[in-house]
Design an enzyme around this catalytic site. Structure first.
Site, short mmCIF file in Angstrom:
data_model
loop_
_atom_site.label_atom_id
_atom_site.label_comp_id
_atom_site.label_asym_id
_atom_site.label_seq_id
_atom_site.Cartn_x
_atom_site.Cartn_y
_atom_site.Cartn_z
N SER A 1 0.81 -1.22 0.00
CA SER A 1 0.00 0.00 0.00
C SER A 1 0.84 1.27 0.00
O SER A 1 0.28 2.37 -0.09
CB SER A 1 -0.94 0.01 1.22
OG SER A 1 -0.19 0.06 2.42
N LYS B 1 -6.40 4.61 8.09
CA LYS B 1 -5.24 5.40 7.64
C LYS B 1 -5.58 6.88 7.56
O LYS B 1 -4.80 7.73 8.00
CB LYS B 1 -4.77 4.86 6.29
CG LYS B 1 -4.18 3.45 6.36
CD LYS B 1 -3.82 2.92 4.98
CE LYS B 1 -3.18 1.55 5.08
NZ LYS B 1 -2.85 0.98 3.77
#
Length: 800
Positions: free
Chosen positions: A656, A699
């Protein structure tokens, strides 16, 4: 590839909201009766229905799924409904085996008949204890016994009278002594001759007397044999009289039982053995004379246990087929135990001390077992497979199974097995068993796979609301207000990490409702409101967020370097997720890059330090492929670049960070600074297209809270892949900040779009002539690479 500058997402795209007005009640106590059902899991229900409907003992079921998704609740709810439509299984009793006492016999009886038979046998035993002693004290018995005795005495008298007459004819007389019958010569008066008379006789006279004595002695012996035969006949006659009397009494008492159990051949055979044993051992029922001793000695009274019935499995109160959930599947709990009693310092056992296990109780129904607990020890698992394969459950002493020497034990007759076993566990265990246990796929042929989420649709929401009502009513909680229901639905989407799905981690959801009920009580409210749900969510976060807060504090105090304002070349804010099991949070990290002349390509420093996982390594290799595709058309890449997660002291994995890493590299190549008030997450392919990642909400919220701690400027934000838009269910605090223009979220389809956001410059795309527009970031990066390539060429010429 065309690119266009991404714009901040609208608030409506950041969180899906459920309108409380759509809840069909004001409070859940006004709702219609909520039928206890399983939420979602249509695939698992179909598989479970198929496996249980298959009338085959090889088609047992394994329910697989993540933790806390309600696997056991699904199974028990489903089984209880199915079992309620079926007939209860038969009772099982163990009785004494009169031929082989160490091998008790198992008898199957219709439900409730086992307890009745046990009571009837107890009553029979009590009647025998009273009737048999009275039988031998009755007039009829005494009369018949006296007749036999009198007849014997007459016969004995006749024998001795005849013997006496024969002796007197020969001049002898019989003397009856305690030691036997003595033969002596008789005088004229009929009395035995004195010793002096015998001494005065001549030798011929004494010889004559001895001959006659031998003849008389032979007749005495013959007479004694006849008397002994008469005594034996008398004893046999008396014994037969006793047995006839007992048989008559027992037969009358057992006649009713024979009639009641006329269709139960096993019971009839057992009653026949009981009758024979009672007649044979009737002496045990007789009253014993008490021996007078100078000190009291306890006498051992017979307990007559062999005539009792051990109701091993009692289904008299069972409605439908049994559903047994065994949470502690040890060998004794599954297969039963042979208990023992201490008697005179020894441990003894008999068939009345046999206790059933879960397999016996579930026989004719369903048995649910947690597979992890079942596999904790090898003996229960191997025994279960053997029982399912042999179609019978055999009781064995667990110590004997382990090879230990034990005291006297029993070997009860095995009971035929007819049930369905449902194992409950995770998917990984299923695959391990399927591959490594040869018997497992032969017995557990149906897998019911549980899902972790379900769609957020109108029908699913209706089922979800019904399930919330069930939780409140089943737990006797306060009614749920429609606002609380709305917030719980949104929380279910937050837990699933998707705006189009609702979580099926039902245990977590039920805990949240209970915690909300507690806070409603603390606030003195009669109903659970949305405020109570929010308080419960905040309380959970508070209890688990210590590490998150400590890491954020370390960042704000300058121990961990993460910037939230300004610009910098060759560094960017990446985002990662820390999962602690019961709590997960997002954390921003600085990713930096350096570029120099060389031929090593892109080096992953974390990999060189053995701190990078395989997926992260793959992401770095993809970055190398992307750089070659974009910038190595006119010649090879002559650079040595390095990437690293700064101040990372643990394992780094996942791809990611690919977007962040490639943007950092291009920034260093083009010598263009990047915005530090933004963070980015997302993976990419070798063509520069952004790809979805996991944990997007955590996140975003992780970077938001750091910015919030330092102060929101209105310029800060997070960049995510467009593919993750459907996953957005951001916290209401983030939504409020976006509405006020203090924070932003951007979605990109390509790396170039993200590059433009971070540099404020056009990324640039190749024209017809194959070159990038001047002053674009890609142009500047390519120029730098071309300069490095030329330096290498010049160095090669100089060396030549």
């Amino acid at each position: 590839m065309p690119s266009s500058t991404a714009q901040p997402l609208d608030v409506s795209q950041l969180r899906r909201v459920f309108d409380p007005a759509l809840v069909p009640f004001e409070t859940s106590d006004q709702a219609a009766d909520c039928v206890d059902s399983v939420l979602g899991q249509s695939r698992a229900k179909e598989a479970l229905s198929f496996g249980l409907a298959m009338q085959d003992m090889d088609f047992h079921v394994y329910v697989a799924g993540p933790q806390r998704t309600g696997k056991t609740h699904l199974v028990t709810t489903f089984l209880n409904r199915l079992a309620a439509e079926q007939q209860p299984p038969p009772d099982w009793v163990y009785v004494h085996n009169f031929e082989e006492p160490d091998e008790p016999k198992a008898i199957s009886l219709p439900p409730g008949e086992g307890r009745r038979l046990a009571k009837q046998m107890n009553k029979l035993l009590e009647n025998m204890k009273a009737a048999i002693p009275d039988l031998f004290e009755g007039e009829d018995y005494s009369r018949r016994k006296d007749n036999l005795t009198s007849e014997f005495k007459r016969a004995r008298s006749d024998i001795f009278s005849t013997l006496d007459s024969q002796a007197r004819e020969q001049g002898y007389v019989l003397k009856f002594e305690p030691t036997g019958i003595m033969v002596a010569p008789a005088g004229e008066d009929g009395e035995p001759l004195p010793d002096n008379a015998l001494r005065d006789m001549s030798e011929e006279e004494r010889e004559e007397l001895r001959k006659k004595s031998d003849v008389i002695q032979a007749k005495v012996t013959e007479a004694l044999r006849a008397v002994n035969a008469q005594e034996k006949d008398l004893h046999e006659a008396l014994t037969n009289l006793d047995k006839d009397m007992v048989l008559q009494a027992v037969g009358q008492m057992l006649a009713e039982l024979h009639e009641q159990y006329a269709e139960q051949q096993q019971v009839l055979d057992y009653l026949e053995q009981v009758q024979q044993d009672l007649v044979t051992n009737y002496q045990r029922f007789k009253k014993k004379e008490q021996t007078q001793l100078p000190f009291p000695v306890p006498s051992e009274e017979p307990d007559f246990r062999e005539y009792q019935v051990n109701v091993f499995v009692d289904n008299s109160s069972t409605e439908g087929a049994p559903v047994v959930v065994e949470h502690n599947p040890t060998y004794p709990n599954l297969f039963g135990r042979i208990e023992r009693q201490a008697q005179f310092g020894a441990l003894l056992t008999d068939f009345t001390l046999l206790k059933p296990g879960a397999l016996h109780r579930a026989n004719g129904g369903y048995l649910v077992l947690p597979v992890m607990d079942l596999l904790r020890y090898w003996l229960p698992w191997e025994g279960l497979k053997r029982a399912l394969r042999d179609r019978r459950v055999k009781m064995e002493d667990v110590m004997e199974q382990l090879g230990y020497m034990i005291t006297r034990t029993l070997r009860p007759e095995p009971i035929p097995l007819n049930l369905k076993v449902v194992l409950v566990g995770d998917s990984q265990l299923y695959h391990l068993l399927y591959v490594h246990d040869q018997q497992f796929p032969k017995l557990f042929k149906v897998r019911a796979q549980m899902s972790e989420y379900m769609d957020w649709g109108e029908r699913e929401v209706g089922e979800f609301i019904t399930h919330l009502c069930q939780i409140a009513r089943r737990g006797n909680l306060r009614p749920l207000h429609r606002g609380a229901v709305s917030r719980l639905i949104e929380r279910a989407a937050e837990m699933s990490g998707d705006s189009e799905r609702l979580t099926l981690r039902l245990a977590d959801l039920e805990d949240l409702v209970k915690e909300s009920n507690f806070h409603a009580g603390e606030a003195g409210r009669e109903n659970i409101t949305a405020e109570d749900v929010a308080t419960a969510i905040a309380g959970r976060k508070r209890r688990g967020a210590m590490m998150e807060e400590h890491l954020r504090e370390a960042t704000t105090r300058g121990f961990i370097n993460v910037a939230t304002d300004g610009i910098a070349q060759g560094q960017i804010n990446g985002l990662a997720v820390y999962d602690l099991g019961d709590y997960a949070f997002g954390k921003p990290s600085r990713i930096s890059a350096s570029v120099g002349l060389g031929k090593d390509g892109v080096t992953n420093i974390d990999r060189e330090a053995d701190l990078s996982g395989p997926f992260h390594n793959k992401g770095v290799l993809i970055i190398g492929g992307f750089l070659r595709k974009r910038f190595a058309r006119r010649g090879p890449l002559t650079l040595s670049a390095s990437l690293v997660f700064e101040q990372s002291y643990g394992m780094v994995d996942g791809d990611s960070a690919s977007l962040a890493e490639v943007i950092t590299l291009i920034s260093e190549l083009a010598q263009v600074p990047l915005r530090q008030d933004m963070a980015i997450t997302g993976s990419m392919d070798q063509h520069g297209r952004a790809q979805a990642i996991g944990g997007v909400n955590l996140k975003i919220e992780g970077f938001f809270r750091l910015c919030q701690e330092r102060g929101l400027t209105g310029e800060q934000g997070v960049v995510i892949p467009t593919a993750n838009l459907k996953n957005l269910m951001l916290h209401p605090e983030v939504i409020e900040a976006v509405e006020q223009g203090k924070f932003a979220v951007y979605a990109v389809d390509t790396m170039d779009q993200a590059l433009e956001l971070f540099t404020g410059l056009p990324a640039g795309e190749r024209g017809e002539d194959g070159s990038f527009p001047e002053d674009s970031v890609n142009f500047l990066a390519e120029q730098q690479l071309e300069a490095m390539r030329q330096v290498v060429k010049d160095m090669a010429k100089k060396d030549d």
